[in-house]
Design a protein around this motif. Structure first.
Motif, PDB file in Angstrom:
ATOM      1  N   ARG A 123      34.776   5.674   3.527  1.00 15.93           N
ATOM      2  CA  ARG A 123      33.645   5.851   2.616  1.00 15.93           C
ATOM      3  C   ARG A 123      34.003   5.375   1.209  1.00 15.93           C
ATOM      4  N   ALA A 163      34.111   1.623   1.174  1.00 14.79           N
ATOM      5  CA  ALA A 163      32.759   1.076   1.280  1.00 14.79           C
ATOM      6  C   ALA A 163      32.038   1.137  -0.065  1.00 14.79           C
ATOM      7  N   SER A 203      27.084  -2.570   4.304  1.00 10.59           N
ATOM      8  CA  SER A 203      25.945  -1.731   4.671  1.00 10.59           C
ATOM      9  C   SER A 203      25.826  -1.605   6.184  1.00 10.59           C
ATOM     10  N   VAL A 209      28.648   0.627   7.499  1.00 13.20           N
ATOM     11  CA  VAL A 209      28.376   2.051   7.275  1.00 13.20           C
ATOM     12  C   VAL A 209      27.347   2.560   8.280  1.00 13.20           C
ATOM     13  N   TRP A 268      20.702   2.184   1.695  1.00 15.82           N
ATOM     14  CA  TRP A 268      22.127   2.467   1.485  1.00 15.82           C
ATOM     15  C   TRP A 268      22.391   3.946   1.229  1.00 15.82           C
ATOM     16  N   LEU A 310      24.230   6.666   3.820  1.00 18.90           N
ATOM     17  CA  LEU A 310      25.424   7.442   3.479  1.00 18.90           C
ATOM     18  C   LEU A 310      25.201   8.929   3.720  1.00 18.90           C
ATOM     19  N   TRP A 367      25.064   9.588   7.434  1.00 20.34           N
ATOM     20  CA  TRP A 367      26.435   9.549   7.962  1.00 20.34           C
ATOM     21  C   TRP A 367      27.154  10.857   7.667  1.00 20.34           C
ATOM     22  N   ALA A 427      36.697  -1.886   6.083  1.00 18.90           N
ATOM     23  CA  ALA A 427      36.133  -1.581   4.766  1.00 18.90           C
ATOM     24  C   ALA A 427      37.121  -1.917   3.653  1.00 18.90           C
TER      25      ALA A 427
END
Length: 241
Positions: A15, A18, A36, A39, A71, A75, A78, A125
């Motif tokens: 993360r 990213a 993107s 992710v 985006w 996140l 996720w 990433a």
């Protein structure tokens, strides 16, 4: 090996990388992907795996989820899926029956699978931030386990999906610092036969050798410093996810 802790650690580092790279950065190790897309992929995988952990084998494959394209929403989505995955892996007994696509039909399968899935994509990433080879080095024991998982779980899975082997020969895979060696027998149209061997000096047609970290990266098709010798076409014939 604490696979659940590894998922949590690698996901956090993925993360961070990213966010550093940004959503529009190219992921050169995954052709045609942006960060993107990376992710969204890992978010979907974690969310799906969390469902697999609590799905009986007889119930069949859980439906694949779809992450938001935005985006910030992706996140957040996720974060929720990852949290659910970690909680279930910690609460559900590892030997409880669960749906899996390969290997043992138990919940613990998903801890190992997601630890390596997350680690490899964390590497992607990191590379997307612009570093040719990130300074990260995976622990030898963990990386060697990843080599074993690739050869005994993910490689057979590719053949189930219809990606055949069109080569004949023997490959030696040696993770020196982990003290582990595998031999792969290839024959056209047949399932590769993978065995652990004790002697890394056995005679084979091709070999892949180096640190466990280097061999782990090589088998996943990522930049590496492993040494390839012999018939390189045999290694190229191995189907990868």
């Amino acid at each position: 090996m604490d696979f659940v802790g590894e998922i949590e650690k690698q996901a956090s580092l993925l993360r961070s990388a990213a966010l550093k790279a940004g959503p529009d950065a190219e992921v050169h190790t995954c052709p045609d992907w942006t960060v993107s897309k990376l992710v969204r992929h890992i978010a979907e995988v974690h969310t799906w795996a969390a469902q697999c952990v609590v799905t009986e084998p007889s119930s069949g494959r859980p439906e694949w989820p779809k992450a938001p394209r935005d985006w910030d929403e992706a996140l957040a989505w996720w974060d929720t899926g990852l949290s659910t995955l970690l909680q279930r892996l910690r609460e559900v007994p590892a030997d409880r029956p669960a749906w899996t696509f390969q290997g043992p039909k138990v919940a613990g399968f998903w801890a190992r699978r997601q630890a390596h899935e997350t680690s490899i994509h964390r590497l992607d990433a990191e590379l997307a931030t612009g570093h040719e080879l990130p300074s990260l080095v995976f622990d030898p024991e963990f990386a060697a386990d990843g080599v074993d998982e690739m050869l005994t779980i993910m490689l057979p899975r590719q053949l189930v999906l219809g990606r055949t082997v069109e080569a004949t020969g023997r490959i030696l895979v040696h993770a020196a610092d982990a003290g582990r060696t595998w031999e792969i027998w290839l024959a056209p149209g047949e399932q590769p036969v993978v065995t652990d061997v004790l002697d890394s000096a056995v005679d084979t047609d091709a070999s892949l050798a180096g640190t466990a970290d280097a061999v782990y990266r090589a088998l996943w098709g990522r930049p590496h410093h492993a040494i390839v010798s012999g018939d390189e076409s045999l290694l190229a014939a191995l189907p990868r996810p």
